[in-house]
Design an enzyme around this catalytic site. Structure first.
Site, short mmCIF file in Angstrom:
data_model
loop_
_atom_site.label_atom_id
_atom_site.label_comp_id
_atom_site.label_asym_id
_atom_site.label_seq_id
_atom_site.Cartn_x
_atom_site.Cartn_y
_atom_site.Cartn_z
N THR A 149 0.68 -1.23 0.06
CA THR A 149 0.10 0.02 -0.18
C THR A 149 0.83 1.28 0.11
O THR A 149 0.25 2.34 0.07
CB THR A 149 -0.99 0.15 1.27
OG1 THR A 149 -0.33 0.38 2.32
CG2 THR A 149 -1.70 -1.05 1.31
N ASP A 150 2.21 1.24 0.17
CA ASP A 150 2.98 2.44 0.29
C ASP A 150 4.07 2.36 -0.56
O ASP A 150 5.34 2.58 -0.46
CB ASP A 150 3.28 2.67 1.41
CG ASP A 150 3.92 4.08 1.53
OD1 ASP A 150 3.76 4.86 0.88
OD2 ASP A 150 4.50 4.33 2.74
N ILE A 151 4.14 2.01 -1.84
CA ILE A 151 5.24 1.77 -2.83
C ILE A 151 5.41 3.17 -3.61
O ILE A 151 4.56 3.61 -4.35
CB ILE A 151 4.83 0.75 -3.91
CG1 ILE A 151 4.74 -0.70 -3.24
CG2 ILE A 151 6.21 0.52 -4.91
CD1 ILE A 151 4.23 -1.61 -4.20
#
Length: 348
Positions: A149-151
């Site tokens: 969720t945080d690439i």
């Protein structure tokens, strides 16, 4: 006589030195959590610094021996001129950094550069990095059942190498390599969630938010694929794909982000809108845009790409389209993307 002189010049001219071989192991590994040098600057986070490494040969002529400095627009390295057989200082500018003008009267009083050259876009480095990212995502998605969720580029850790200068340390570096920060996998799992559970809460950094997060539909593993697609654009094109700057001047907004996405990808499918808990805020029941913000016209994903052409561009855009789809189920998986022709092809 002239012929004799030319022959003598050829005899006296030294052949280029072969590049030196630097150790690939035996050095201390710096913790990934430790922030080093240019990692503090926004340009680093935006992928603007060239990923130079000890032992690299640039312009088929300059072999990097060690880093001696850095700044907001460049890194500075001790290098060896393989043709001139001398140590040189190599200043590697960030992407698209401007140069000083030569007409200024003070120009004659500065030290002149021995050589100027442009480093080609490092497509092979991008592809190699993406291979590792997709392998990591395939592992996270299929084995760990996790959605990252945080690439973003901040969380794709890079290799930084710090070494002193000149011959004495060159030899010391060969015998006892200095510490290095070798980071080539996904990091920062603080926002990761289980992928086998239904979720529709907010997630992802603003400009990396996927359509299902913006519309608040159920989301899972494909949000990571959207993340990678947007991040690839940032790194390859040197600019954000989306900004989401609302015309009301209050900064980022979902409606501005959706308008940008529609300008590049076309309108979202009606069945996608029907799933979203927030769709009614932006669209009518039949899928018409109802916000008082214009959708940019005259642009597309293909026309926004500035560096490729021909078959190579076609393959790259197909690769991007495999990730940037409105419907999450239409996006390729990490395993699929590992087999992508552009990622595995020879055309550049």
């Amino acid at each position: 006589m002239a012929t004799l002189m030319r022959r003598a010049t050829r005899v006296l001219r030294r052949t280029p030195s072969p590049p030196m071989s630097f150790p690939t192991s035996g050095f201390e590994i710096v913790r990934s959590s430790e922030v080093l040098d240019e990692e503090r600057f926004d340009h680093f986070k935006q992928g603007q610094y060239y990923p130079a490494n000890t032992g690299d040969v640039l312009s088929s002529k300059y072999q990097i021996f060690g880093k001696v400095g850095f700044g907001t627009t460049s890194t500075v390295w001790l290098a060896h001129d393989l043709e001139g057989h001398q140590y040189v200082t190599l200043k590697v500018y960030t992407r698209d950094e401007g140069r000083g003008s030569s007409w200024h009267p003070g120009h004659a009083h500065i030290r002149k550069a021995l050589d100027l050259f442009t480093i080609p876009r490092a497509v092979h480095l991008l592809k190699a990095g993406l291979m590792q990212i997709f392998l990591a995502l395939d592992y996270l998605h299929t084995e760990c059942k996790l959605v990252h969720t945080d690439i973003k580029s901040d969380n794709i850790l890079q290799e930084i190498e710090d070494m002193p200068i000149l011959e004495s340390f060159t030899q010391a570096e060969l015998k006892k390599p200095s510490p290095r920060k070798i980071v080539n996998v996904l990091s920062d799992f603080g926002s990761a969630v289980r992928g086998d559970e239904r979720r529709n809460h907010d997630a992802q950094p603003n400009v990396y938010r996927s359509p299902e997060v913006m519309l608040k539909t159920d989301w899972s593993y494909p949000v990571d694929i959207w993340n990678v697609g947007v991040m690839v654009w940032d790194l390859f094109e040197g600019r954000h794909l989306f900004h989401g700057n609302d015309p009301d001047g209050k900064g980022y907004s979902t409606r501005a982000h959706l308008a940008e996405a529609m300008s590049l990808l076309g309108p979202p499918p009606l069945d996608m809108l029907q799933r979203g808990k927030r769709s009614h805020e932006f669209y009518t029941d039949d899928g018409k845009w109802k916000q008082d913000i214009e959708i940019p016209t005259g642009v597309s994903l293909e026309s926004s790409e500035q560096f490729l052409e021909g078959r190579n561009k076609e393959m790259f855009m197909a690769f991007m389209r495999g990730m940037l789809q409105w419907r999450p189920e239409d996006r390729k998986t990490a395993k699929d993307l590992l087999q992508d022709p552009w990622l595995n092809g020879q055309i550049e």
